[in-house]
Design a protein around this motif. Structure first.
Motif, mmCIF file in Angstrom:
data_model
loop_
_atom_site.group_PDB
_atom_site.id
_atom_site.type_symbol
_atom_site.label_atom_id
_atom_site.label_comp_id
_atom_site.label_asym_id
_atom_site.label_seq_id
_atom_site.Cartn_x
_atom_site.Cartn_y
_atom_site.Cartn_z
ATOM 1 N N GLN A 4 0.840 -1.189 0.000
ATOM 2 C CA GLN A 4 0.000 0.000 0.000
ATOM 3 C C GLN A 4 0.881 1.248 0.000
ATOM 4 N N GLN A 5 0.656 2.148 -0.953
ATOM 5 C CA GLN A 5 1.333 3.441 -0.999
ATOM 6 C C GLN A 5 0.285 4.499 -1.314
ATOM 7 N N ARG A 6 0.182 5.505 -0.466
ATOM 8 C CA ARG A 6 -0.776 6.596 -0.663
ATOM 9 C C ARG A 6 -2.190 6.081 -0.892
ATOM 10 N N THR A 11 1.847 -3.628 -6.946
ATOM 11 C CA THR A 11 2.567 -4.889 -6.977
ATOM 12 C C THR A 11 4.051 -4.612 -6.816
ATOM 13 N N GLU A 12 4.820 -5.654 -6.516
ATOM 14 C CA GLU A 12 6.272 -5.519 -6.406
ATOM 15 C C GLU A 12 6.860 -5.003 -7.723
ATOM 16 N N THR A 16 9.215 -1.719 -8.229
ATOM 17 C CA THR A 16 10.512 -1.754 -8.888
ATOM 18 C C THR A 16 10.543 -0.732 -10.010
ATOM 19 N N MET A 17 9.447 -0.637 -10.768
ATOM 20 C CA MET A 17 9.370 0.343 -11.842
ATOM 21 C C MET A 17 9.489 1.756 -11.273
ATOM 22 N N THR A 18 8.902 1.986 -10.126
ATOM 23 C CA THR A 18 9.014 3.297 -9.484
ATOM 24 C C THR A 18 10.467 3.590 -9.149
ATOM 25 N N GLU A 19 11.179 2.602 -8.631
ATOM 26 C CA GLU A 19 12.601 2.792 -8.321
ATOM 27 C C GLU A 19 13.388 3.080 -9.595
ATOM 28 N N GLN A 20 13.076 2.358 -10.672
ATOM 29 C CA GLN A 20 13.757 2.607 -11.945
ATOM 30 C C GLN A 20 13.451 4.021 -12.438
ATOM 31 N N HIS A 21 12.215 4.459 -12.252
ATOM 32 C CA HIS A 21 11.842 5.807 -12.686
ATOM 33 C C HIS A 21 12.597 6.854 -11.874
ATOM 34 N N GLU A 22 12.740 6.616 -10.583
ATOM 35 C CA GLU A 22 13.502 7.552 -9.748
ATOM 36 C C GLU A 22 14.961 7.621 -10.198
ATOM 37 N N GLN A 23 15.542 6.462 -10.545
ATOM 38 C CA GLN A 23 16.919 6.448 -11.060
ATOM 39 C C GLN A 23 17.002 7.219 -12.376
ATOM 40 N N TRP A 24 15.997 7.031 -13.227
ATOM 41 C CA TRP A 24 15.950 7.745 -14.490
ATOM 42 C C TRP A 24 15.863 9.251 -14.254
ATOM 43 N N TRP A 43 8.789 8.588 -20.429
ATOM 44 C CA TRP A 43 9.783 9.082 -19.479
ATOM 45 C C TRP A 43 10.693 10.102 -20.154
ATOM 46 N N GLN A 44 11.103 9.793 -21.397
ATOM 47 C CA GLN A 44 11.983 10.707 -22.118
ATOM 48 C C GLN A 44 11.270 12.030 -22.395
ATOM 49 N N PHE A 45 10.009 11.960 -22.809
ATOM 50 C CA PHE A 45 9.250 13.185 -23.072
ATOM 51 C C PHE A 45 9.073 14.008 -21.802
ATOM 52 N N ASP A 46 8.824 13.344 -20.684
ATOM 53 C CA ASP A 46 8.656 14.060 -19.424
ATOM 54 C C ASP A 46 9.929 14.816 -19.065
ATOM 55 N N LYS A 47 11.070 14.150 -19.193
ATOM 56 C CA LYS A 47 12.349 14.800 -18.871
ATOM 57 C C LYS A 47 12.628 15.931 -19.860
#
Length: 169
Positions: A4-6, A11-12, A16-24, A43-47
């Protein structure tokens, strides 16, 4: 396992995808090759948008009443590199998407319309794509890596499929 988050269950894999996004998000981009392979275009467009927003802020008057982030040279360089990475990703995907469309039942004429090309240009695009995929398979197997691309048999099958699509016109 769900976590549970917010107030939302994740799912796990999503975590993990969230962690990858933070690294990105923390990654500094100065060249197109700084963008890791298979980075989602979103992700590229957002950056790119964040760098571009700071660049657009340069046009604001010096007495602009609200605080804004202003760009530096690193923003301009990153915007150029991200734009090039996005362009390459989209260009690379043309052949893949054209092949998928044909395999899913679209005609060469359908694909030509979608790409604003004539049918001969689509066939050339697909042959060039297949040649690249064959070379990719060869280079990865020669280097002892897991094979990517089209094996010699898959390459021959695709060219036969494309020839059949030509015959059906």
């Amino acid at each position: 396992m769900l976590q549970q988050q917010r107030g939302i269950q994740h799912t796990e894999q999503e975590i993990t995808m969230t962690e990858q996004h933070e690294q990105w998000q923390a990654l500094e981009i100065r060249r197109p090759d700084d963008v890791p392979a298979v980075t989602p275009l979103s992700w590229q467009f957002d950056k790119l948008y964040r760098h571009s927003e700071r660049l657009m802020n340069l046009a604001l008057p010096s007495d602009f009443p609200y605080p804004v982030e202003v760009a530096g040279a690193e923003d301009a360089v990153a915007a150029i590199a991200l734009g090039e990475s996005i362009r390459r990703d989209i260009e690379y995907a043309r052949g893949t998407r054209a092949r998928q469309a044909l395999e899913l039942g679209a005609t060469v004429a359908d694909v030509a319309g979608a790409l604003d090309m004539d049918e001969d240009q689509v066939r050339e695009l697909l042959r060039t794509w297949a040649d690249g995929q064959r070379l990719l398979w060869q280079s990865t197997t020669d280097d002892g890596r897991p094979p990517l691309g089209l094996s010699p048999d898959a390459y021959a099958d695709f060219l036969a499929f494309l020839d059949q699509a030509d015959a059906d016109r």
